[in-house]
Design an enzyme around this catalytic site. Structure first.
Site, PDB file in Angstrom:
ATOM      1  N   LYS A  83      -0.822  53.326  24.937  1.00 31.26           N
ATOM      2  CA  LYS A  83      -0.458  52.163  24.537  1.00 31.26           C
ATOM      3  C   LYS A  83      -1.576  52.136  23.259  1.00 31.26           C
ATOM      4  O   LYS A  83      -2.844  52.186  23.275  1.00 31.26           O
ATOM      5  CB  LYS A  83      -0.797  50.974  25.265  1.00 31.26           C
ATOM      6  CG  LYS A  83       0.313  49.893  25.079  1.00 31.26           C
ATOM      7  CD  LYS A  83       0.043  48.691  25.789  1.00 31.26           C
ATOM      8  CE  LYS A  83       1.115  47.751  26.063  1.00 31.26           C
ATOM      9  NZ  LYS A  83       1.039  46.880  26.924  1.00 31.26           N
TER      10      LYS A  83
HETATM   11  O1  G3P Z   1       2.745  43.187  27.628  1.00 29.32           O
HETATM   12  C1  G3P Z   1       1.819  42.259  26.894  1.00 29.32           C
HETATM   13  C2  G3P Z   1       1.471  41.137  27.679  1.00 29.32           C
HETATM   14  O2  G3P Z   1       0.792  41.256  28.731  1.00 29.32           O
HETATM   15  C3  G3P Z   1       0.939  39.767  26.869  1.00 29.32           C
HETATM   16  O3  G3P Z   1       1.514  38.663  27.519  1.00 29.32           O
HETATM   17  O4  G3P Z   1       1.482  36.087  27.891  1.00 29.32           O
HETATM   18  O5  G3P Z   1      -0.639  37.453  26.852  1.00 29.32           O
HETATM   19  O6  G3P Z   1       1.354  36.815  25.256  1.00 29.32           O
HETATM   20  P1  G3P Z   1       0.995  37.244  26.944  1.00 29.32           P
END
Ligand code: G3P
Length: 232
Positions: A83
């Site tokens: 990633k």
């Molecule tokens: O895959 C990306 C994810 O983990 C981010 O999620 O909720 O932190 O925007 P969030």
């Protein structure tokens, strides 16, 4: 659309992998930072549990560091996808890693323009963060639709991952819009599972069946006969 789990928790992967629905997983530095234990062991365990692509993220900010980290992460397990965060340095690193045959998931993508640049670098996956777009009152569905439209029109083969999924409606939107993958937190996967009519229906079936005990005896004997027959 394939479902990945978005987590750094081996326990969450163990639980959800048992449902037979996971095609892969994504981690990121924030998710792994929540966990105890060796990050490499966590990534390897998740790879073994899902049996499909698992994203592990580089943290350097220069192309050389990203490339070195990507090569090292790739060697953790055959299922590791590297990633790389979106930025010009990330594009350069993604291009180099891809040219070495290493699968790259370009993350922190928030626009069709960024997605097109990522695809230009040859990445395997482009992760569009739906929840964080909604957080700033940008229509995440519109952005994902633009990315899908641009990729389909141009014959782009990079796969679109709906990421930053915050609720089941994001998963539905991702599927409706044509994303190849949605990477979903365990909490949302549980929310997808539950429906009050399903619970009520199963309870009704159980009670009605139990009202005819002879039917239960019949089914149990059917099972016993088959078990006996297969044992020979
Ligand atoms: O895959 C990306 C994810 O983990 C981010 O999620 O909720 O932190 O925007 P969030």
């Amino acid at each position: 659309m394939r479902l990945f789990i978005d987590t750094g928790s081996v326990a969450e992967v163990q639980e959800i992998a048992a449902w037979g629905i996971l095609a892969g997983a994504t981690t990121n530095p924030s998710l792994l930072a929540k966990e105890d234990g060796d990050p490499g062991e966590i990534i390897r365990r998740i790879c073994d549990l899902v049996g499909g692509p698992v994203s592990a993220e580089v943290v350097s900010s220069d192309p050389e560091g990203m490339i070195a980290e990507g090569r090292a992460l790739r060697e953790l397990h055959e299922h590791v996808t590297v990633k790389v965060p979106f930025c010009k340095e990330g594009l350069a690193a993604a291009h180099a890693l891809t040219s070495e045959g290493i699968s790259v998931n370009m993350t922190l993508v928030f626009s069709a323009n960024q997605a097109l640049l990522a695809a230009g670098a040859g990445v395997t996956y482009v992760s569009c963060f739906m929840g964080r777009l909604d957080d700033i009152s940008v229509d995440s569905g519109q952005v994902v639709a633009e990315i899908v439209e641009c990729f389909r029109a141009g014959g782009v083969t990079s796969q679109i991952i709906a990421a930053s999924v915050r609720h089941p409606e994001h998963v539905i939107a991702a599927a409706q819009l044509g994303c190849e993958i949605a990477t979903v937190p365990a909490k949302v996967l549980h929310q997808m599972l539950e429906h009050p009519l399903t619970t009520a229906g199963a309870e009704r079936f159980r009670k009605d069946w139990e009202s005819r005990p002879e039917f239960g005896d019949w089914l149990q004997s059917l099972v016993s006969k088959r078990v006996g027959a297969t044992r020979g």
